[in-house]
Write an enzyme that holds these catalytic residues in place. Structure first.
Site, PDB file in Angstrom:
ATOM      1  N   TYR A 141       0.830  -1.322   0.083  1.00 47.60           N
ATOM      2  CA  TYR A 141       0.160   0.033  -0.133  1.00 47.60           C
ATOM      3  C   TYR A 141       0.776   1.266  -0.051  1.00 47.60           C
ATOM      4  O   TYR A 141       0.536   2.392  -0.353  1.00 47.60           O
ATOM      5  CB  TYR A 141      -0.970   0.271   1.184  1.00 47.60           C
ATOM      6  CG  TYR A 141      -1.969  -1.258   1.286  1.00 47.60           C
ATOM      7  CD1 TYR A 141      -2.904  -1.260   0.467  1.00 47.60           C
ATOM      8  CD2 TYR A 141      -1.852  -2.117   2.249  1.00 47.60           C
ATOM      9  CE1 TYR A 141      -3.637  -2.260   0.227  1.00 47.60           C
ATOM     10  CE2 TYR A 141      -2.499  -3.264   2.039  1.00 47.60           C
ATOM     11  CZ  TYR A 141      -3.635  -2.925   1.248  1.00 47.60           C
ATOM     12  OH  TYR A 141      -4.513  -4.420   1.477  1.00 47.60           O
ATOM     13  N   LYS A 190       3.777 -15.334   2.300  1.00 47.62           N
ATOM     14  CA  LYS A 190       4.066 -16.258   0.951  1.00 47.62           C
ATOM     15  C   LYS A 190       5.395 -16.243   0.733  1.00 47.62           C
ATOM     16  O   LYS A 190       5.894 -15.617  -0.314  1.00 47.62           O
ATOM     17  CB  LYS A 190       3.264 -15.001  -0.034  1.00 47.62           C
ATOM     18  CG  LYS A 190       3.248 -15.991  -1.464  1.00 47.62           C
ATOM     19  CD  LYS A 190       2.118 -16.746  -1.484  1.00 47.62           C
ATOM     20  CE  LYS A 190       2.138 -17.202  -2.838  1.00 47.62           C
ATOM     21  NZ  LYS A 190       1.277 -18.490  -2.776  1.00 47.62           N
ATOM     22  N   ASP A 222      -2.093 -18.539   1.137  1.00 46.87           N
ATOM     23  CA  ASP A 222      -3.280 -19.300   0.174  1.00 46.87           C
ATOM     24  C   ASP A 222      -3.923 -20.306   1.176  1.00 46.87           C
ATOM     25  O   ASP A 222      -5.244 -20.645   1.014  1.00 46.87           O
ATOM     26  CB  ASP A 222      -2.658 -19.468  -1.108  1.00 46.87           C
ATOM     27  CG  ASP A 222      -1.326 -20.074  -1.172  1.00 46.87           C
ATOM     28  OD1 ASP A 222      -0.837 -19.872  -0.011  1.00 46.87           O
ATOM     29  OD2 ASP A 222      -0.800 -20.473  -2.132  1.00 46.87           O
ATOM     30  N   ASP A 246      -5.378  -7.363   5.570  1.00 40.67           N
ATOM     31  CA  ASP A 246      -6.640  -6.741   4.780  1.00 40.67           C
ATOM     32  C   ASP A 246      -7.445  -7.791   4.514  1.00 40.67           C
ATOM     33  O   ASP A 246      -8.806  -7.695   4.882  1.00 40.67           O
ATOM     34  CB  ASP A 246      -6.090  -5.940   3.820  1.00 40.67           C
ATOM     35  CG  ASP A 246      -7.132  -4.948   3.496  1.00 40.67           C
ATOM     36  OD1 ASP A 246      -8.275  -4.957   4.053  1.00 40.67           O
ATOM     37  OD2 ASP A 246      -7.034  -4.001   2.420  1.00 40.67           O
ATOM     38  N   ASP A 250     -10.967  -9.587   6.810  1.00 43.76           N
ATOM     39  CA  ASP A 250     -12.450  -9.462   6.419  1.00 43.76           C
ATOM     40  C   ASP A 250     -12.910 -10.932   6.287  1.00 43.76           C
ATOM     41  O   ASP A 250     -14.195 -10.910   6.483  1.00 43.76           O
ATOM     42  CB  ASP A 250     -12.401  -8.543   4.946  1.00 43.76           C
ATOM     43  CG  ASP A 250     -12.440  -7.329   4.991  1.00 43.76           C
ATOM     44  OD1 ASP A 250     -12.382  -6.714   6.202  1.00 43.76           O
ATOM     45  OD2 ASP A 250     -13.187  -6.642   4.037  1.00 43.76           O
TER      46      ASP A 250
END
Ligand code: NAD
Length: 357
Positions: A141, A190, A222, A246, A250
């Site tokens: 970001y 990852k 994943d 993020d 959620d």
């Protein structure tokens, strides 16, 4: 004991409704805590032609902690000056102003609400609460971004950045949190592909040596997304970077059944906390006494525990909420057959009644 002061920023939509009920509960459990109200979002724009006025910034700077509601208007009105870039100019600016570095999002599973979870009851066996810690200052970001045209094509690029010191700070927060809970920490990355993740994993392994009572495991993002759905009970504390956090937070917040129940907390490096519901201003139900006040109330409980050291009062609120659910009271978003449908105010009345007995 010196007097503590909370900056209260109700914002827009359901924010002022759930905040008003939350302050009734605060008055009940901790009347000695001072509150001062500030404007933010569309509500601030109407008075000051800005979403985040200087008065509000000063109020936040003077406060011991910030209790935030939600901001923003109906998505179809987002081109009106009052609502244009409202979320970016208020909540994101607020997060920058406080230089928040870690976000905590608990997803609590209530036995009384098992049937409203999108997961089968069998998958929820043994689930209590999953706490996701998301790093807020690094990652994709904030790295360089660009879009460019070359020959007959268009290219876009976002750069993810992490450094060892940033990850180290995050890792200490995560280990200390896990140490106070079950002692189980899952770090998500990852590392099979990304250099930022390889560094993340290396730093977490180094910091682990300072916390012999915490069992650290690593999981690829994943797989974690899949495991959250297949076997959520295996998790207690999950720590991850900004982008993965993020998305995963959620996803996890959908599992207990409604966004209206999900609180969150974010902390700056000097320990100041911002506490807010995970959801938005819910314009579709605003002003109708329909909103679930749980997310705001549980955000207050987190504030009392983490910023004001008032663990007993925090537990009293959490217990009263659970009891209210056990007694069958439900706002519309968590309504089930055989339960009593009540509005925001009546749901809170019930909580207050339990707190008073
Ligand atoms: P939203 O989170 O406001 O609503 C999504 C759905 O969840 C709606 O159906 C809503 O009714 C429901 N919901 C949310 N909170 C609830 C509660 N406490 N009780 C019962 N139901 C609840 O998301 P949206 O509709 O995409 O966005 C609406 C506005 O909120 C937009 O302006 C958006 O920019 C803003 N927003 C603000 C924040 C924030 O203030 N932190 C976060 C997300 C969205």
């Amino acid at each position: 004991m010196s007097e503590k002061m909370i900056a209260v920023l109700p914002g827009d939509g359901i924010g002022p409704e759930v905040m008003a009920q939350t302050l009734r509960v605060l008055e009940c459990v901790a009347p000695e805590v001072q509150t001062q109200h500030g404007l933010i979002g569309g509500a601030a724009y109407v008075e000051h032609a800005t979403h985040f006025p200087d008065e509000t910034k000063r109020l936040i700077d003077d406060a011991d902690a910030v209790l935030f509601g939600s901001v923003g208007g109906p998505v179809e009105h987002s081109d009106q000056p009052k609502w244009r870039n409202c979320e970016v100019n208020s909540i994101l600016a607020l997060r920058n102003h406080l230089n928040l570095s870690v976000n905590y999002r608990p997803a609590k599973f209530y036995p009384a609400l098992q049937n409203i979870s999108p997961l089968k009851n069998s998958r929820l066996a043994g689930c209590d609460e999953i706490l996701i810690l998301r790093e807020l200052l690094g990652d994709i970001y904030f790295g360089e971004k660009k879009t460019w045209h070359e020959q007959d094509n268009t290219y876009a690029q976002d750069t993810a950045n992490y450094d060892a010191k940033l990850i180290e700070h995050m890792a200490h927060q995560a280990f200390q949190t896990a140490e106070k809970r079950s002692g189980k920490l899952t770090s998500v990355d990852k590392a099979n592909v990304l250099d930022t993740s390889k560094l993340w994993r290396q730093v977490f392994d180094q910091v682990a040596t300072d916390y012999p009572n915490v069992v650290l495991s690593h999981m690829l993002v994943d797989n974690c997304a899949m495991q959250l759905i297949l076997n959520p009970a295996q998790f207690d504390v999950i720590a991850t970077g900004n982008l993965f956090g993020d998305i995963l937070s959620d996803a996890a917040s959908a599992l207990p059944g409604s966004l209206g129940m999900m609180p969150s907390a974010s902390f700056s490096r000097d320990g100041k906390g911002l506490y807010e519901p995970s959801g938005g201003s819910a314009p579709d139900i605003a002003g109708q006494d329909k909103a679930n006040p749980m997310a705001q109330l549980l955000s207050l409980a987190m504030l009392l525990r983490h910023s004001l050291n008032m663990n007993q009062q925090a537990e009293a609120i959490e217990h009263a909420i659970e009891e209210t659910l056990n007694q069958g009271f439900r706002t519309a978003d968590i309504m089930q057959d055989g339960c009593h449908l009540v509005g925001t105010t009546a749901f809170t009345n019930q909580i207050i009644q339990i707190l008073m007995t």
